[in-house]
Design a protein around this motif. Structure first.
Motif, PDB file in Angstrom:
ATOM      1  N   LEU A 101       0.788  -1.292   0.026  1.00  0.00           N
ATOM      2  CA  LEU A 101      -0.026  -0.071   0.044  1.00  0.00           C
ATOM      3  C   LEU A 101       0.827   1.263  -0.045  1.00  0.00           C
ATOM      4  O   LEU A 101       0.691   2.135   0.693  1.00  0.00           O
ATOM      5  CB  LEU A 101      -0.847  -0.062   1.164  1.00  0.00           C
ATOM      6  CG  LEU A 101      -1.846  -1.070   1.274  1.00  0.00           C
ATOM      7  CD1 LEU A 101      -2.576  -1.250   2.896  1.00  0.00           C
ATOM      8  CD2 LEU A 101      -3.138  -1.033   0.211  1.00  0.00           C
ATOM      9  N   GLY A 102       1.892   1.359  -0.750  1.00  0.00           N
ATOM     10  CA  GLY A 102       2.738   2.506  -0.918  1.00  0.00           C
ATOM     11  C   GLY A 102       3.945   2.405   0.204  1.00  0.00           C
ATOM     12  O   GLY A 102       4.492   3.538   0.367  1.00  0.00           O
ATOM     13  N   PHE A 103       3.644   1.664   1.213  1.00  0.00           N
ATOM     14  CA  PHE A 103       4.841   1.557   2.261  1.00  0.00           C
ATOM     15  C   PHE A 103       5.910   0.600   1.755  1.00  0.00           C
ATOM     16  O   PHE A 103       5.689  -0.537   1.936  1.00  0.00           O
ATOM     17  CB  PHE A 103       4.133   1.332   3.606  1.00  0.00           C
ATOM     18  CG  PHE A 103       3.158   2.349   4.396  1.00  0.00           C
ATOM     19  CD1 PHE A 103       3.567   3.153   4.974  1.00  0.00           C
ATOM     20  CD2 PHE A 103       1.690   2.475   3.821  1.00  0.00           C
ATOM     21  CE1 PHE A 103       2.703   4.302   5.663  1.00  0.00           C
ATOM     22  CE2 PHE A 103       0.965   3.419   4.456  1.00  0.00           C
ATOM     23  CZ  PHE A 103       1.331   4.321   5.245  1.00  0.00           C
ATOM     24  N   GLY A 104       6.971   1.202   2.161  1.00  0.00           N
ATOM     25  CA  GLY A 104       8.160   0.295   2.205  1.00  0.00           C
ATOM     26  C   GLY A 104       8.447  -0.578   3.357  1.00  0.00           C
ATOM     27  O   GLY A 104       7.795  -0.356   4.389  1.00  0.00           O
ATOM     28  N   MET A 105       9.681  -1.106   3.502  1.00  0.00           N
ATOM     29  CA  MET A 105       9.913  -1.622   4.652  1.00  0.00           C
ATOM     30  C   MET A 105      10.193  -0.943   5.732  1.00  0.00           C
ATOM     31  O   MET A 105       9.875  -1.276   6.891  1.00  0.00           O
ATOM     32  CB  MET A 105      11.085  -2.780   4.461  1.00  0.00           C
ATOM     33  CG  MET A 105      11.162  -4.009   3.691  1.00  0.00           C
ATOM     34  SD  MET A 105       9.903  -5.148   4.482  1.00  0.00           S
ATOM     35  CE  MET A 105      11.041  -5.906   5.427  1.00  0.00           C
ATOM     36  N   VAL A 106      10.821   0.199   5.471  1.00  0.00           N
ATOM     37  CA  VAL A 106      11.242   1.328   6.842  1.00  0.00           C
ATOM     38  C   VAL A 106       9.963   1.666   7.373  1.00  0.00           C
ATOM     39  O   VAL A 106       9.881   1.704   8.545  1.00  0.00           O
ATOM     40  CB  VAL A 106      12.053   2.363   6.199  1.00  0.00           C
ATOM     41  CG1 VAL A 106      12.307   3.321   7.333  1.00  0.00           C
ATOM     42  CG2 VAL A 106      13.442   1.897   5.779  1.00  0.00           C
ATOM     43  N   PRO A 107       8.925   2.387   6.787  1.00  0.00           N
ATOM     44  CA  PRO A 107       7.894   2.633   7.416  1.00  0.00           C
ATOM     45  C   PRO A 107       7.107   1.649   8.139  1.00  0.00           C
ATOM     46  O   PRO A 107       6.657   1.699   9.388  1.00  0.00           O
ATOM     47  CB  PRO A 107       6.832   3.183   6.715  1.00  0.00           C
ATOM     48  CG  PRO A 107       7.283   2.883   5.012  1.00  0.00           C
ATOM     49  CD  PRO A 107       9.102   2.742   5.271  1.00  0.00           C
ATOM     50  N   MET A 108       6.932   0.600   7.464  1.00  0.00           N
ATOM     51  CA  MET A 108       6.294  -0.739   8.017  1.00  0.00           C
ATOM     52  C   MET A 108       6.983  -1.355   9.320  1.00  0.00           C
ATOM     53  O   MET A 108       6.411  -1.255  10.516  1.00  0.00           O
ATOM     54  CB  MET A 108       6.172  -1.879   7.223  1.00  0.00           C
ATOM     55  CG  MET A 108       4.920  -1.747   6.020  1.00  0.00           C
ATOM     56  SD  MET A 108       4.476  -3.134   5.415  1.00  0.00           S
ATOM     57  CE  MET A 108       6.155  -3.415   4.107  1.00  0.00           C
ATOM     58  N   LEU A 109       8.344  -1.386   9.362  1.00  0.00           N
ATOM     59  CA  LEU A 109       9.014  -1.565  10.649  1.00  0.00           C
ATOM     60  C   LEU A 109       9.332  -0.699  11.746  1.00  0.00           C
ATOM     61  O   LEU A 109       9.295  -1.084  12.830  1.00  0.00           O
ATOM     62  CB  LEU A 109      10.458  -2.369  10.165  1.00  0.00           C
ATOM     63  CG  LEU A 109      10.430  -3.441   9.649  1.00  0.00           C
ATOM     64  CD1 LEU A 109      11.782  -4.212   9.429  1.00  0.00           C
ATOM     65  CD2 LEU A 109       9.384  -4.747  10.194  1.00  0.00           C
ATOM     66  N   ALA A 110       9.119   0.534  11.196  1.00  0.00           N
ATOM     67  CA  ALA A 110       9.271   1.624  12.316  1.00  0.00           C
ATOM     68  C   ALA A 110       7.725   1.664  12.948  1.00  0.00           C
ATOM     69  O   ALA A 110       7.786   1.729  14.271  1.00  0.00           O
ATOM     70  CB  ALA A 110       9.223   2.898  11.515  1.00  0.00           C
ATOM     71  N   PHE A 111       6.618   1.507  12.262  1.00  0.00           N
ATOM     72  CA  PHE A 111       5.453   1.320  12.833  1.00  0.00           C
ATOM     73  C   PHE A 111       5.370   0.228  13.796  1.00  0.00           C
ATOM     74  O   PHE A 111       5.075   0.279  15.166  1.00  0.00           O
ATOM     75  CB  PHE A 111       4.280   1.206  11.804  1.00  0.00           C
ATOM     76  CG  PHE A 111       2.954   1.160  12.232  1.00  0.00           C
ATOM     77  CD1 PHE A 111       2.263   2.220  12.340  1.00  0.00           C
ATOM     78  CD2 PHE A 111       2.278   0.033  12.702  1.00  0.00           C
ATOM     79  CE1 PHE A 111       0.801   2.519  12.987  1.00  0.00           C
ATOM     80  CE2 PHE A 111       0.742  -0.084  13.019  1.00  0.00           C
ATOM     81  CZ  PHE A 111       0.259   1.202  13.429  1.00  0.00           C
ATOM     82  N   ALA A 112       5.817  -1.090  13.430  1.00  0.00           N
ATOM     83  CA  ALA A 112       5.707  -2.249  14.106  1.00  0.00           C
ATOM     84  C   ALA A 112       6.671  -1.959  15.323  1.00  0.00           C
ATOM     85  O   ALA A 112       6.189  -2.633  16.534  1.00  0.00           O
ATOM     86  CB  ALA A 112       6.155  -3.482  13.408  1.00  0.00           C
ATOM     87  N   GLY A 113       7.993  -1.551  15.280  1.00  0.00           N
ATOM     88  CA  GLY A 113       8.862  -1.240  16.276  1.00  0.00           C
ATOM     89  C   GLY A 113       8.329  -0.323  17.278  1.00  0.00           C
ATOM     90  O   GLY A 113       8.476  -0.789  18.530  1.00  0.00           O
ATOM     91  N   ALA A 114       7.651   0.606  17.030  1.00  0.00           N
ATOM     92  CA  ALA A 114       7.127   1.803  18.131  1.00  0.00           C
ATOM     93  C   ALA A 114       6.020   1.038  18.856  1.00  0.00           C
ATOM     94  O   ALA A 114       5.747   1.071  20.099  1.00  0.00           O
ATOM     95  CB  ALA A 114       6.529   2.792  17.164  1.00  0.00           C
TER      96      ALA A 114
END
Lengths: 272, 351
Positions: free
Chosen positions: B128-141
């Motif tokens: 959905l337009g999200f790469g690995m960085v935003p996805m893992l940042a979200f999950a990490g938070a």
């Protein structure tokens, strides 16, 4: 019907038993003073009645309802509490603090109403803090703060009010003012009041029923004349006192007796 | 003396802030390396939103720039600002701590570690337009907040002090771990600027896909926070005091914590770690509006959005074509504004 009915209530913190087999029945419209030395369990008893702590054993009924089963919101409509210490972060104004007493009546889509505003105006009038509207809570004197907290508790419109040493940090005129207010709420509005009290003579002057606690148990319960005797006080507080009737009102008054050595020193001093 | 009926004043404040936000959005959309006249920007948006159309007086490339590049970026900035400011006011109210910000219980360290790990991973996928960085940042938070909450939980209760301490320690550990990864990994050495970009914060929205995902999360989060805000007010009485006025303390604590963390995580996933917004916007507004969360939450959301839109516009224009990290701008404007408010009227600021 009883406002409070406690049967064989026990409560313990992890480090030891604090309430032992407490049996207490308070009728509606009574005004009860809770006395006893520090650590006797007065605050714990208040926290058990207000549902902050759940009794490990026994039952607590408020207005015939099982306190342990009531939801917090329902409980907050039955019993209001004025705590011993009270501080509030941020710059809350007096009327905003009193409005917090209306929280039990708020719902997600109905969190401010004309009715709530009407109720807080009334309670501020009754307590005599209406002129403090617009002032910051943090800037008030100790006596004013205590009255604002009382107004907040009254805004909950409960039949039962618990207070934990409401006069502890006040000077004598504010102590008397606070107790006069409580006596008036009790007499005029039939509010059931249970208040932990530090000062035995004030307790004797304002409460027709005293409950004396020691080491988590109720050791005396009745009118001041029966509870405040030199033997009960000596047993509960481990001090020797002299009890004499108040010269004007006749209620028992507690006079401390210094130890013989201290009395001796004082006498020498005054002679010299 | 009468008590001012709050509602009319509240509606006035919200309308004012809403207008300010719309103004900021419009101006920010018009400003950029390719200049498009302000009137054309409004007409392009109008044509897109409403059935009645203006005849085009602009190049199609301008329309593409406005609709597909600048508008998503500007709206993304607004969402980030709204999310962070709301998370900040939620956490300050819940923790009764004016120094609290959205990152206080570990979201920053968790998301930074997640983002760093994502840069290191050889796989690259987008969703959905999200790469690995935003996805893992979200999950990490989010997982860090869960961990902190779990660690601080004792016998059915989660004392606030334990939570702050656990948050501090876990953050320190995760941050150390992140720097360890950066230090030992050769591939990250060479990509240090992207790690740095994440840590300093910068709105990185490249299309509507990211907006479509983050907007519902952030908007629903703000609305829920506003609906339950009267319970957050009761937390000012302390936990026992809140219970006395009918608030289920542990349940609501978990709820507000979850709301604040989801808002922060969603914001961080499209912007990295932008500091100062979540701290300064609630403070500034509290000085003007008072601490009642029923007005503070919507006001913070709108003001935070407007503030970040301005900051982001400055970030991409002042040193153009170079883009500055927006975190620098938020601190550089935020701090003086805050100090002015603090000293205004010479009154002692009571926390």
């Amino acid at each position: 019907m009883s406002a409070i009915e406690m049967k064989r209530v026990c409560f313990s913190y992890s480090n030891g038993l604090v309430l032992r087999d407490v049996e207490l029945s308070v009728r509606k419209g009574e005004m009860v003073g809770l006395i006893g030395p520090n650590g006797a369990g007065k605050t714990t008893l208040i926290r058990v009645i207000s549902g902050i702590l759940n009794a490990r054993q026994g039952e607590v009924k408020l207005d015939g309802l099982d306190a342990g089963r009531l939801k917090r919101n329902a409980l907050a409509r039955e019993v209001a509490v004025v705590p011993q210490q009270f501080n509030i972060p941020f710059a809350y104004k007096v009327e905003e603090v009193v409005m917090l007493g209306r929280t039990p009546f708020m719902k997600p889509f109905r969190d401010s109403s004309e009715m709530d505003r009407g109720v807080i105006m009334q309670t501020m009038d009754r307590v005599g803090v209406r002129q403090l509207v617009g002032r910051y809570f943090g800037e008030l004197s100790g006596g004013e703060r205590q009255k604002v907290v009382l107004a907040m508790a009254l805004a909950q419109e409960t039949g039962l009010l618990l207070l934990d040493e409401p006069t502890a940090h006040l000077d004598i005129s504010h102590q008397v003012e606070m107790l006069e207010l409580l006596a008036e709420m009790n007499a005029k509005r039939g509010l059931t009041i249970i208040s932990a009290m530090h000062d035995l003579n004030l307790a004797s002057a304002y409460f027709r029923r005293l409950v004396l606690m020691k080491e988590g148990a109720i050791v005396a319960d009745g009118p001041p004349e029966r509870v405040l005797t030199s033997s009960t006080i000596a047993a509960a507080y481990s001090v020797s006192v002299h009890i004499q009737p108040h010269p004007l009102t006749g209620v028992p008054q507690v006079v401390v007796l210094p130890s013989t050595a201290a009395a001796e020193r004082l006498r020498h001093h005054s002679v010299a | 003396m009468r008590i001012p009926s709050g509602r009319r004043r509240h509606i006035g404040i919200i309308l004012l802030l809403l207008l300010a936000l719309i103004g900021c959005l419009a101006v920010a959309t018009a400003i950029g390396s390719v200049s498009v006249p302000f009137g054309d920007v409004l007409k392009i948006c109008w044509n897109k939103l409403l059935p009645f159309d203006f005849g085009p007086t602009w190049r199609t490339v301008d329309e593409t720039i406005i609709l597909d590049v600048r508008l998503p970026r500007v709206i993304g900035g607004a969402l980030v600002g709204a999310g962070l400011a709301t998370a900040g006011v939620l956490l300050q109210g819940l923790l009764r701590n004016p120094m609290a910000d959205p990152y206080i219980i570990g979201t920053s360290a968790g998301s930074a570690l997640g983002a760093t790990a994502a840069m290191l991973l050889p796989i690259s996928m987008a969703f959905l337009g999200f790469g690995m960085v935003p996805m893992l940042a979200f999950a990490g938070a989010l997982s860090t907040v869960f961990l902190v909450y779990y660690l601080a939980r004792v016998g059915g209760r989660t004392p606030i002090v334990s939570m702050l301490l656990a948050g501090f320690v876990v953050s320190a550990m995760l941050t150390a771990f992140m720097f360890l990864i950066i230090t030992i990994s050769d591939s990250l050495h060479s990509r240090f600027s992207s790690v740095y970009g994440f840590l300093m914060g910068g709105v990185s929205v490249s299309g509507w896909g990211q907006i479509a995902v983050t907007a519902p999360i952030i908007l629903v989060g703000i609305m829920l926070a506003r609906l339950w805000s009267f319970r957050l007010n009761a937390f000012a009485l302390g936990e026992e005091g809140a219970a006395h006025v009918g608030v289920e303390v542990e349940r609501n604590k978990a709820l507000f914590l979850a709301l604040g963390s989801v808002l922060t995580a969603a914001a961080v996933s499209i912007s990295g770690l932008i500091g100062f917004v979540g701290l300064v916007i609630p403070h500034a507004l509290r000085l003007v509006l008072g601490p009642d969360h029923r007005i503070m939450i919507p006001a913070c959301a709108l003001a935070g959005a407007a503030f970040l839109v301005i900051a982001d516009t400055l970030a991409r224009t002042v040193a153009s074509p170079r883009e500055l990290p927006v975190g620098i701008i938020t601190a550089l404007i935020g701090a003086p504004v805050f100090l002015y408010l603090l000293r205004r009227g010479g009154k002692e600021y009571s926390l």
